[in-house]
Design a protein around this motif. Structure first.
Motif, PDB file in Angstrom:
ATOM      1  N   LYS A  20       0.826  -1.121   0.048  1.00 55.27           N
ATOM      2  CA  LYS A  20       0.096  -0.045  -0.019  1.00 55.27           C
ATOM      3  C   LYS A  20       0.983   1.369  -0.042  1.00 55.27           C
ATOM      4  CE  LYS A  20      -4.336   0.947   2.242  1.00 55.27           C
ATOM      5  NZ  LYS A  20      -5.089   0.900   3.361  1.00 55.27           N
ATOM      6  N   GLU A  21       2.029   1.384   0.804  1.00 58.13           N
ATOM      7  CA  GLU A  21       2.889   2.324   0.712  1.00 58.13           C
ATOM      8  C   GLU A  21       3.597   2.603  -0.524  1.00 58.13           C
ATOM      9  OE1 GLU A  21       5.553   1.948   3.979  1.00 58.13           O
ATOM     10  OE2 GLU A  21       4.048   1.464   5.437  1.00 58.13           O
ATOM     11  N   TYR A  22       3.939   1.717  -1.236  1.00 56.67           N
ATOM     12  CA  TYR A  22       4.496   1.530  -2.454  1.00 56.67           C
ATOM     13  C   TYR A  22       3.742   2.332  -3.513  1.00 56.67           C
ATOM     14  CZ  TYR A  22       6.394   0.715  -6.916  1.00 56.67           C
ATOM     15  OH  TYR A  22       7.067   0.611  -8.216  1.00 56.67           O
ATOM     16  N   TYR A  26       4.140   6.191  -5.197  1.00 56.43           N
ATOM     17  CA  TYR A  26       4.161   6.083  -6.731  1.00 56.43           C
ATOM     18  C   TYR A  26       2.979   7.012  -7.334  1.00 56.43           C
ATOM     19  CZ  TYR A  26       3.832   4.686 -11.669  1.00 56.43           C
ATOM     20  OH  TYR A  26       3.914   4.637 -12.998  1.00 56.43           O
ATOM     21  N   VAL A  27       1.937   6.952  -6.672  1.00 64.51           N
ATOM     22  CA  VAL A  27       0.767   7.927  -7.180  1.00 64.51           C
ATOM     23  C   VAL A  27       1.367   9.155  -6.823  1.00 64.51           C
ATOM     24  CG1 VAL A  27      -1.565   8.426  -6.838  1.00 64.51           C
ATOM     25  CG2 VAL A  27      -0.836   6.114  -7.048  1.00 64.51           C
ATOM     26  N   GLN A  28       1.663   9.365  -5.658  1.00 63.07           N
ATOM     27  CA  GLN A  28       1.970  11.072  -5.172  1.00 63.07           C
ATOM     28  C   GLN A  28       3.110  11.213  -5.858  1.00 63.07           C
ATOM     29  OE1 GLN A  28       0.649  13.021  -2.952  1.00 63.07           O
ATOM     30  NE2 GLN A  28      -0.813  11.327  -2.683  1.00 63.07           N
TER      31      GLN A  28
END
Length: 133
Positions: A20-22, A26-28
């Protein structure tokens, strides 16, 4: 079958799942340039809105001046029309006066009486004469 189950578990372990963090990072990371451009566009939009408001104020002032100029032109137009009517009336009166003067001149033609004024120092009778000198 046991081998197949082991193969599936091994495949799942090797394929790996994104955490979830990755995904969030990535989206940010992908959104950062977009957000920068959006912020820049919002700044330009606010500047444009301010310029439009200023232009609107200027346009209203110009519109008022034009309305005032239209009123002034209407007043001058009315004055010009009145002056033209007055000039036409004066011209007619002058024409009538000229016609009357011309008519009076025609009536008076040939009816003028000439008078000669004699003074005592220039006209004298000779002694025992009836003829003027």
């Amino acid at each position: 079958m046991k081998n197949l189950a082991k193969l599936l578990v091994l495949t799942l372990l090797l394929s790996g799942c994104a955490t979830k963090e990755y995904v969030h990072e990535y989206v940010q990371g992908q959104l950062k340039p977009v957000n920068t451009r959006v912020d820049a566009l919002e700044g330009r939009a606010k500047g444009t809105e301010a310029a439009l408001a200023s232009s609107s104020t200027g346009l209203e002032a110009t519109s008022k001046r034009l309305d005032d100029a239209i009123v002034t032109l209407k007043v001058h137009s009315d004055r010009l029309a009145k002056n033209e009517a007055d000039i036409a009336q004066v011209s007619k009166t002058a024409q009538d006066a000229l016609e009357r003067a011309t008519a009076a001149g025609k009536l008076a033609a040939g009816k003028m009486a000439y008078e000669v004024v004699l003074s005592e120092d220039k006209v004298k009778f000779g002694t025992n004469k009836t003829v003027l000198s």
